[in-house]
Design a protein around this motif. Sequence first.
Motif, PDB file in Angstrom:
ATOM      1  N   MET A  64       0.860  -1.186   0.000  1.00 37.84           N
ATOM      2  CA  MET A  64       0.000   0.000   0.000  1.00 37.84           C
ATOM      3  C   MET A  64       0.893   1.232   0.000  1.00 37.84           C
ATOM      4  N   ALA A  65       0.336   2.312  -0.519  1.00 40.92           N
ATOM      5  CA  ALA A  65       1.082   3.568  -0.616  1.00 40.92           C
ATOM      6  C   ALA A  65       0.567   4.559   0.410  1.00 40.92           C
ATOM      7  N   LYS A  66       1.493   5.343   0.935  1.00 36.62           N
ATOM      8  CA  LYS A  66       1.129   6.454   1.803  1.00 36.62           C
ATOM      9  C   LYS A  66       1.680   7.700   1.133  1.00 36.62           C
ATOM     10  N   GLU A  67       0.800   8.613   0.812  1.00 34.63           N
ATOM     11  CA  GLU A  67       1.216   9.824   0.114  1.00 34.63           C
ATOM     12  C   GLU A  67       1.552  10.938   1.095  1.00 34.63           C
ATOM     13  N   GLY A  68       2.255  11.947   0.582  1.00 37.50           N
ATOM     14  CA  GLY A  68       2.570  13.127   1.378  1.00 37.50           C
ATOM     15  C   GLY A  68       3.790  12.958   2.262  1.00 37.50           C
ATOM     16  N   ARG A  69       3.914  13.878   3.196  1.00 37.20           N
ATOM     17  CA  ARG A  69       5.060  13.862   4.106  1.00 37.20           C
ATOM     18  C   ARG A  69       5.092  12.549   4.894  1.00 37.20           C
ATOM     19  N   GLY A  70       6.267  11.964   4.955  1.00 40.65           N
ATOM     20  CA  GLY A  70       6.398  10.678   5.632  1.00 40.65           C
ATOM     21  C   GLY A  70       5.848   9.530   4.805  1.00 40.65           C
ATOM     22  N   GLY A  71       5.619   9.798   3.524  1.00 44.30           N
ATOM     23  CA  GLY A  71       5.026   8.802   2.647  1.00 44.30           C
ATOM     24  C   GLY A  71       6.020   7.781   2.133  1.00 44.30           C
ATOM     25  N   GLY A  72       5.497   6.815   1.462  1.00 43.41           N
ATOM     26  CA  GLY A  72       6.289   5.741   0.886  1.00 43.41           C
ATOM     27  C   GLY A  72       5.402   4.529   0.682  1.00 43.41           C
ATOM     28  N   TYR A  73       5.974   3.379   0.873  1.00 43.17           N
ATOM     29  CA  TYR A  73       5.249   2.131   0.653  1.00 43.17           C
ATOM     30  C   TYR A  73       5.417   1.217   1.855  1.00 43.17           C
ATOM     31  N   SER A  74       4.424   0.348   2.050  1.00 46.93           N
ATOM     32  CA  SER A  74       4.496  -0.633   3.124  1.00 46.93           C
ATOM     33  C   SER A  74       3.794  -1.914   2.685  1.00 46.93           C
ATOM     34  N   LEU A  75       4.121  -2.999   3.371  1.00 47.94           N
ATOM     35  CA  LEU A  75       3.477  -4.288   3.104  1.00 47.94           C
ATOM     36  C   LEU A  75       2.065  -4.296   3.662  1.00 47.94           C
TER      37      LEU A  75
END
Length: 135
Positions: free
Chosen positions: A58-69
């Motif tokens: 899953m993706a997390k957008e914005g500051r502190g964003g990135g990808y995670s399982l």
Amino acid sequence: MSSFRFRKKTEYGMMMMSLLAKEGKAKVVSVRRMQEFGLPRSFLVKIARDLIKAKLVMAKEGRGGGYSLTNDPGSVTLKQVVEAVDGELATAGCLVHGTKKCPLADHCPHRKMMGKLTEEIGAILTKYRLSEFEN
């Protein structure tokens, strides 16, 4: 030189997933951090799209964003990763579901052997879990 190997996209996908596995489920890893391991940003975004579609990431957008399982690393097989990034596992084009039927399919001298090889490679890839790449 090896004639059987994963495509670069698949290698990058496995590298991305192993980096995420080191952090565990739901821990966000930034694109910048992944780039430190030699993964090109433009390729990462394309690969991530495939992994998101397969519900592995899953993706997390914005500051502190990135990808995670999305799942525990112990529940994700290497076969799932390979197929998410590269499509259905097949050692020959005629073995991919949905492709045009080969005119030689009914009397092909190597179709049966290639089918067996595909099954065996799939079984091997299923044995390996992301958790094994954490170390």
